[in-house]
Structure formats: structure tokens, C-alpha cells
Design a protein around this motif. Structure first.
Motif, PDB file in Angstrom:
ATOM      1  N   LYS A   1      -7.981  66.175  46.483  1.00  0.00           N
ATOM      2  CA  LYS A   1      -7.899  66.786  47.809  1.00  0.00           C
ATOM      3  C   LYS A   1      -6.474  67.109  48.253  1.00  0.00           C
ATOM      4  CE  LYS A   1     -12.070  64.347  49.303  1.00  0.00           C
ATOM      5  NZ  LYS A   1     -12.634  63.408  50.298  1.00  0.00           N
TER       6      LYS A   1
ATOM      7  N   SER B   1     -11.957  69.011  54.465  1.00  0.00           N
ATOM      8  CA  SER B   1     -11.622  68.475  55.798  1.00  0.00           C
ATOM      9  C   SER B   1     -12.728  67.584  56.351  1.00  0.00           C
ATOM     10  CB  SER B   1     -11.344  69.617  56.775  1.00  0.00           C
ATOM     11  OG  SER B   1     -12.496  70.436  56.927  1.00  0.00           O
ATOM     12  N   SER B   2     -13.976  67.857  55.973  1.00  0.00           N
ATOM     13  CA  SER B   2     -15.100  67.034  56.443  1.00  0.00           C
ATOM     14  C   SER B   2     -15.449  65.929  55.442  1.00  0.00           C
ATOM     15  CB  SER B   2     -16.323  67.911  56.702  1.00  0.00           C
ATOM     16  OG  SER B   2     -16.687  68.638  55.551  1.00  0.00           O
ATOM     17  N   ASN B   3     -14.597  65.780  54.427  1.00  0.00           N
ATOM     18  CA  ASN B   3     -14.740  64.716  53.435  1.00  0.00           C
ATOM     19  C   ASN B   3     -16.072  64.786  52.679  1.00  0.00           C
ATOM     20  OD1 ASN B   3     -13.417  62.559  52.172  1.00  0.00           O
ATOM     21  ND2 ASN B   3     -14.570  61.043  53.345  1.00  0.00           N
ATOM     22  N   LYS B   4     -16.528  65.996  52.414  1.00  0.00           N
ATOM     23  CA  LYS B   4     -17.750  66.176  51.634  1.00  0.00           C
ATOM     24  C   LYS B   4     -17.415  66.205  50.149  1.00  0.00           C
ATOM     25  CE  LYS B   4     -20.304  68.762  55.160  1.00  0.00           C
ATOM     26  NZ  LYS B   4     -20.959  70.057  55.483  1.00  0.00           N
ATOM     27  N   SER B   5     -18.338  65.746  49.361  1.00  0.00           N
ATOM     28  CA  SER B   5     -18.137  65.687  47.915  1.00  0.00           C
ATOM     29  C   SER B   5     -18.070  67.086  47.307  1.00  0.00           C
ATOM     30  CB  SER B   5     -19.281  64.915  47.263  1.00  0.00           C
ATOM     31  OG  SER B   5     -19.270  65.077  45.865  1.00  0.00           O
TER      32      SER B   5
END
Length: 381
Positions: free
Chosen positions: A177, A65-69
Motif C-alpha cells: 500500500k 484508502s478504505s483498507n480493502k483487500s
């Protein structure tokens, strides 16, 4: 569900601990109910797997959700596991030094521990030691049980090796994702198929052990979607369901005598994992009450020991089979061996010996909300 998970994590570690040492510290009738309960202590392992499935799901979803790798996710998970693991290996290899110093204190004699240390190091080749540190030795299976692969150091490492595979599989699925949930479902179906229709497969492969992990994932998504039954509070119906659940657990206790988890996942282990997952759902409504109770003086006194045990459960799990020997060197001077007093004090001293490893090593690599034991309401991430 921090408070509940920490308490259960600690109890799982304690259950595994007593399972491994029960015959050394207690003199029990093998036909007694109490012995049977202790003899099922290896079921603490699927408890860890279910809890891990819950925790890792929240962590993975948070990163997505926080677009972290996914690399950030796997780095955090490995950073949590490997420093304490490596320290435990070095400590175990160097235990002869500790034993000789204890001998010096008791007898005044000191013998060089170098011979014993060298014998410990020669249990594996350099390649095998590398696989022990990397937790990949289970891929080169030489023994009937996965525990045997790490018997030269510490048998409990086998489950940690499976756990790390879970992390990498989840990280790989995080790369896709939008399809993360679908991939989790597909892997769970494959895991079920591998149990129902066994195929020649390395026992060290994660797939056989994924189902307990997936039960934790289901609980996590129920909590995340706020679809947990009875989440509004304790009602008469909730109490009736809890009574029914308890009766089912009692039937399971008398009906099944599952094989050691190191031999794979059988029906008994899967049913226990499922029961434990259902238990987490039933316990969820009392989480808020436990958090509030933990802030009171009485709650602090009653719950804090279990929360501390939960926080240090990883250190306890890694070191209990080795450090309890040091504890017995003290308790056998005070109590008659294999008495209740001897056993209980030995367990307590072993936990005390594990605490410095938790405080000075493990704690430095924990997430901030786990360091503040049982005071936050967010999920472990």
C-alpha cells in the motif's frame, strides 16, 4: 469525469467498430481523408487503455484508502469482465443457429447448424479453449499478431487479455500500500525501457502496452490532487491552448500512420496515447458543464445516445465484428450495398443488436454509478 469518459469510451468502441467493417459496408476512396480517419480506428484500443488507467487508479486508491483487500479489487474487475466475455463466446459459437433461422425466415429452408458449430468448436483444442476463456492464450503465442491467437473466435479479445493483466499487476502492487505509487512509477519506467530498448519478450506480456495505461494513471492523480490546469473554468487562455492542441492532433493525423496495435506499441501509438491523455486533462474543466447540460431536455436529447453508447461499449467491442453480419442481412434488402445509407443503417442495427447483451448481461455486472448513466459526479469505481 464520468460524462466525458463515457462519451469517449463509446466513441472509441465505435471507431474500432467502423475500422473493422469499413471495407465491407462503405465504398470509399482509400486516399481520402475520411478513409484515412477510419483506417486509424484501431487507435480506439489505446484510448481504452488510457481510460482504463484513469478508472482503475481511482478504484485502486479507493480500495487502499478504505483498507480493502486487493482480492476484493481483482474480484470486482474480473466480475465486470468475464460474464459478458463468456456469454459473447457462447453467442459467437452458436451464431450458425441464428443464421439458419434467418435463412428459414427468408427462404423457408432450414439446415442443421450442428456441422458448422462443430467446425467452430474444433478450431481449438480443449486446452486452447480453456486459454481463450481465461484470456491466457496470448502467452502461448503461435502467430505474428496477438489478434491471430483469438482469430478462431474473435480477434478483439487480444486487447482484453492485456487489460486483465493490468488488473492483476495493479492488484499485486496494492499489496504494498505505502509503495503503490512508487511501484506504478517503476513499472512505467520498465515499460518505457522495453519500448526504447526492445528485448526478446512474448508480445502477449502486458509490459509493452503499459505506457498508455500509465498516461491514464497520471491524469487520474492530477484530478485527484486537484492540479488540473484551467479547472477553474473556461478562459481565453484555455481556448487558445485547446486550439493549439487541435493543431497538434491534425499534424499527428497527417504525419503518422501507426502499425496495428496487435504488432506492439510503436512511436505513433505512444504519441497518440499521450495526446489522448492530454486531451482528457483539457476536457476536464467542462465536465461540470456537461453534467448540468445532461440534466436539461436538450442535453438529454443530444448527450444521452452517446452516454448509452459509452455504457454498452464493452458489449459493442466484443460483438461488433460478428453481429454486423446479421445487420447486413437486413440492410442489403433495403439499400444498395456499400452506399452511405447501407453503411450507416448497418452500424445502427449492429448497435441495436448489441444492446440486449448490454442490458440483460453486461449491465448486471456493472458498478452502480455506471448503471446510472452520466448522472453522478464521482469517478468510475
Amino acid at each position: 469525469m464520468v460524462v466525458i469518459l463515457e462519451i469517449l469510451r463509446g466513441l472509441a468502441a465505435l471507431w474500432v467498430f467502423v475500422f473493422h467493417v469499413k471495407d465491407s459496408i462503405f465504398l470509399l476512396d482509400s486516399t481520402s481523408i475520411f478513409y484515412r480517419f477510419l483506417d486509424m480506428g484501431y487507435l480506439g484500443v489505446p484510448m481504452f487503455f488510457v481510460i482504463s488507467g484513469y478508472v482503475i487508479t481511482f478504484s485502486a486508491e479507493s480500495h487502499i484508502s478504505s483498507n480493502k483487500s486487493p482480492l476484493v479489487f481483482i474480484k470486482k474487475r474480473l466480475w465486470r469482465v468475464y460474464p459478458t466475455l463468456c456469454f459473447s463466446i457462447f453467442l459467437i459459437v452458436l451464431l450458425p443457429v441464428i443464421f439458419e433461422f434467418l435463412s428459414l425466415i427468408k427462404t423457408g429452408n432450414f439446415s442443421s447448424p450442428l456441422v458448422t458449430i462443430n467446425e467452430n468448436l474444433q478450431k481449438y483444442s480443449l486446452f486452447e479453449w480453456a486459454n481463450v476463456f481465461l484470456l491466457t492464450k496470448i502467452f502461448w503465442q503461435q502467430y505474428d499478431s496477438l489478434a491471430g491467437e483469438f482469430a478462431g473466435v474473435n480477434t478483439v479479445y487480444w486487447s482484453l487479455a492485456i487489460e486483465v493483466q493490468f488488473y492483476f499487476v495493479v492488484a499485486l502492487m496494492m499489496c504494498f500500500k505505502q509503495h503503490f505509487k512508487k511501484l506504478v512509477f517503476c513499472v512505467s519506467i520498465l515499460s518505457l525501457a522495453s519500448v526504447l530498448f526492445p528485448i526478446p519478450l512474448n508480445d502477449g506480456f502486458f509490459l509493452k502496452f503499459w505506457l498508455p495505461f500509465s498516461f491514464g494513471i497520471v491524469v487520474a492523480y492530477l484530478v485527484k490532487a486537484e492540479r488540473v490546469p484551467f479547472s477553474s473554468g473556461v478562459t481565453p487562455l484555455y481556448l487558445m491552448v485547446c486550439v493549439g492542441y487541435t493543431m497538434i492532433c491534425i499534424v499527428f493525423f497527417y504525419k503518422f500512420s501507426p502499425n496495428d496495435m496487435t504488432l506492439g506499441v510503436d512511436l505513433g501509438n505512444l504519441l497518440f496515447s499521450l495526446l489522448f491523455g492530454v486531451g482528457l486533462v483539457l476536457l476536464y474543466p467542462i465536465e461540470v458543464s456537461l453534467v448540468t447540460f445532461n440534466k436539461t431536455r436538450v442535453g438529454l436529447f443530444l448527450l444521452r445516445p452517446f452516454l448509452i453508447l459509452g455504457s454498452m461499449s464493452y458489449s459493442v467491442y466484443l460483438l461488433h465484428t460478428k453481429l454486423y453480419v446479421i445487420a447486413t442481412s437486413f440492410t442489403n434488402k433495403i439499400f444498395e450495398t456499400k452506399t452511405i445509407e447501407f453503411g450507416m443503417v448497418t452500424i445502427l442495427l449492429t448497435l441495436i443488436l448489441c444492446y440486449p447483451v448490454y442490458y440483460f448481461i453486461e449491465k448486471k455486472f456493472m458498478s452502480s454509478n455506471l448503471k446510472s448513466i452520466g448522472v453522478c459526479q464521482t469517478s468510475c469505481r
